[in-house]
Design an enzyme around this catalytic site. Structure first.
Site, mmCIF file in Angstrom:
data_model
loop_
_atom_site.group_PDB
_atom_site.id
_atom_site.type_symbol
_atom_site.label_atom_id
_atom_site.label_comp_id
_atom_site.label_asym_id
_atom_site.label_seq_id
_atom_site.Cartn_x
_atom_site.Cartn_y
_atom_site.Cartn_z
ATOM 1 N N ASN A 59 0.800 -1.216 0.000
ATOM 2 C CA ASN A 59 0.000 0.000 0.000
ATOM 3 C C ASN A 59 0.839 1.276 0.000
ATOM 4 O O ASN A 59 0.372 2.331 -0.412
ATOM 5 C CB ASN A 59 -0.963 0.018 1.193
ATOM 6 C CG ASN A 59 -0.287 -0.306 2.491
ATOM 7 O OD1 ASN A 59 0.325 -1.362 2.649
ATOM 8 N ND2 ASN A 59 -0.381 0.594 3.440
ATOM 9 N N THR B 240 -25.623 -9.074 11.875
ATOM 10 C CA THR B 240 -26.563 -8.762 10.797
ATOM 11 C C THR B 240 -25.824 -8.151 9.609
ATOM 12 O O THR B 240 -25.022 -7.232 9.779
ATOM 13 C CB THR B 240 -27.650 -7.785 11.311
ATOM 14 O OG1 THR B 240 -28.341 -8.445 12.366
ATOM 15 C CG2 THR B 240 -28.626 -7.401 10.210
ATOM 16 N N CYS C 64 -2.209 5.526 7.825
ATOM 17 C CA CYS C 64 -2.586 5.114 9.175
ATOM 18 C C CYS C 64 -1.621 5.685 10.198
ATOM 19 O O CYS C 64 -1.971 5.926 11.336
ATOM 20 C CB CYS C 64 -2.595 3.602 9.295
ATOM 21 S SG CYS C 64 -3.254 2.812 7.852
HETATM 22 C C1 LIG Z 1 -6.503 -0.079 3.508
HETATM 23 C C2 LIG Z 1 -5.772 -1.353 3.717
HETATM 24 C C3 LIG Z 1 -6.170 -2.272 4.699
HETATM 25 C C4 LIG Z 1 -7.299 -1.972 5.660
HETATM 26 O O1 LIG Z 1 -8.549 -2.012 5.057
HETATM 27 P P1 LIG Z 1 -9.807 -1.289 5.784
HETATM 28 O O2 LIG Z 1 -10.973 -1.666 4.949
HETATM 29 O O3 LIG Z 1 -9.498 0.183 5.744
HETATM 30 O O4 LIG Z 1 -9.872 -1.820 7.166
HETATM 31 C C5 LIG Z 1 -5.486 -3.450 4.808
HETATM 32 N N1 LIG Z 1 -4.470 -3.749 3.990
HETATM 33 C C6 LIG Z 1 -4.034 -2.906 3.028
HETATM 34 C C7 LIG Z 1 -2.918 -3.298 2.143
HETATM 35 C C8 LIG Z 1 -4.682 -1.677 2.866
HETATM 36 O O5 LIG Z 1 -4.251 -0.843 1.917
#
Ligand SMILES: *Cc1c(COP(=O)(O)O)cnc(C)c1O
Length: 388
Positions: free
Chosen positions: A151, A237, A325
């Site tokens: 990411n 749910t 993050c």
């Molecule tokens: C954004 C991301 C996540 C987390 O996903 P969320 O839906 O925001 O919890 C996990 N892994 C990678 C590689 C990401 O880019």
């Protein structure tokens, strides 16, 4: 001032078509998918159609899809679910140092509960070494978790080769595919993937919904207990509107995948070339070719990425430094330090991630502004002496 959003790896806007597809499930068809009367059944049918559509995008069967609240929950469920269901077989897990925190911190939590985790190094591009992985697999190993696309730096990991190796060794293979899902082709059967995480809000769907693919025959221990939803694998749910939106988002993304990949690759190549030629002492982080189309991650000597982000924000450009993050704390990104950068070098990084609504003129805007701002910041840089 026009805002130029270039942080698509952090999140994406909901596509208008997705929003439209979701609307009925928030008013007239609001029923609980577990209810027996027809409105509930309407919701169930919509959800099962969504499951089919999402399964098809990765060549899985609908029964192998478990809906979750997002990528983070999918990663947690994959790791903890497999660990708990297989603890009699072994207590060893292998992952890498460049994984998302949702994987790394879940592994750290498992370590506190009697599991042993190997965190593999990568090369300077963030690529996992297959020989090192092979050596790390032992009789006690139950699971290997390596992401598909990073990411932060966009590097594409050799997951097909990893899947093959895991298959030969009889070890489960999980991949966090949040950054690749519906952007580059995935075939869970050919790639020998046992578990795969994906998230809706990274592909122009709503936030708070994701999925875990669990290959038929792979046992996982549920983390959430209650009504036995998702065939007992994830109670709660169902988020019907979210799930319908997620499926619609995947449909649009798959339809446009090839065209969009070509377009974004061309934009990225132009951006990288211009930045690296126009700014002295600038570098590209991540692999030069094996990277996701929309990701460019730069590093500029002698400056702080944070200052650069704020200056860019003043001209309307929204990008990030390090991982979104961790962008509020000042610790250097674990991905950038893992690929061999010093904390100072890591802090001088700029991640630009492009997507569906990025235009040529947005990239021209970046090409115009970044060299000027970097030059300005360097004039006053306290780092010039003793830069490493
Ligand atoms: C954004 C991301 C996540 C987390 O996903 P969320 O839906 O925001 O919890 C996990 N892994 C990678 C590689 C990401 O880019």
């Amino acid at each position: 001032m026009e805002r130029v959003y270039l942080d698509y790896a952090a999140t994406t806007p909901v596509d208008p078509g997705v929003k439209k597809a979701m609307e009925p499930y928030m008013d007239k068809d609001f029923g609980n998918a577990s209810s027996l009367y027809s409105m509930g059944q309407q919701a169930r049918i919509a959800m099962e159609n969504a499951r089919k559509r999402l399964a098809a995008t990765i060549k899985a069967d609908p029964g192998e899809i478990v809906f979750t609240s997002g990528g983070t929950e999918a990663d947690n469920l994959a790791l903890v679910g497999v660990a708990m269901a297989n603890r009699k077989k072994g207590n060893h897990i292998i992952t890498s140092k460049v994984e998302h925190k949702a994987v790394i911190e879940t592994c750290e939590s498992l370590e506190k509960n009697g599991f042993r985790v190997t965190y593999l190094d990568t090369d300077k591009y963030g690529m996992v070494d297959l020989e090192q992985l092979k050596k790390a697999i032992s009789k006690k190993t139950i699971l290997v978790s390596i992401m598909h696309v990073n990411n932060e730096i966009g590097t594409i990991e050799p997951i097909e080769k990893i899947g093959k190796m895991c298959k030969e060794k009889g070890v489960y293979f999980h991949t966090d595919a949040v950054q690749s899902f519906c952007k580059i082709p995935i075939d869970v059967k050919r790639m020998r993937i046992d578990l795969l995480s994906a998230s809706s809000h990274k592909i122009y769907g709503p936030k708070g919904v994701g999925l875990l693919y669990v290959r038929d025959g792979v046992k996982i221990e549920p983390m959430l207990h209650g009504g036995g939803h998702e065939s007992g694998r994830r109670s709660g749910t169902e988020n019907v509107a979210g799930i319908v939106g997620f499926a619609k988002a995947s449909e649009i993304a798959i339809k446009e995948m090839d065209k969009e990949a070509k377009r974004l690759t061309a934009l990225r190549k132009k951006l990288v070339k211009q930045i690296l030629t126009n700014i002295p002492n600038s570098h590209l982080n991540g692999h030069p070719e094996k990277r996701i189309p929309g990701n460019a991650n730069f590093r500029f000597d002698f400056i702080e990425g944070e200052a650069l982000i704020l200056k860019l924000d003043m001209v309307g450009i929204e990008a990030s430094t390090g991982s979104a993050c961790s962008s509020r704390d000042l610790k250097a990104s674990h991905v950038l330090t893992s690929i061999g950068l010093s904390p100072k070098q890591a802090h001088g990084s700029l991640r630009i991630t492009m997507g569906r609504f990025t235009k040529q003129k947005d990239i021209d805007n970046v090409i115009r502004n970044v060299p000027r701002i970097v030059k300005e910041l360097r004039k006053f840089s306290p780092f010039k002496k003793g830069w490493d």
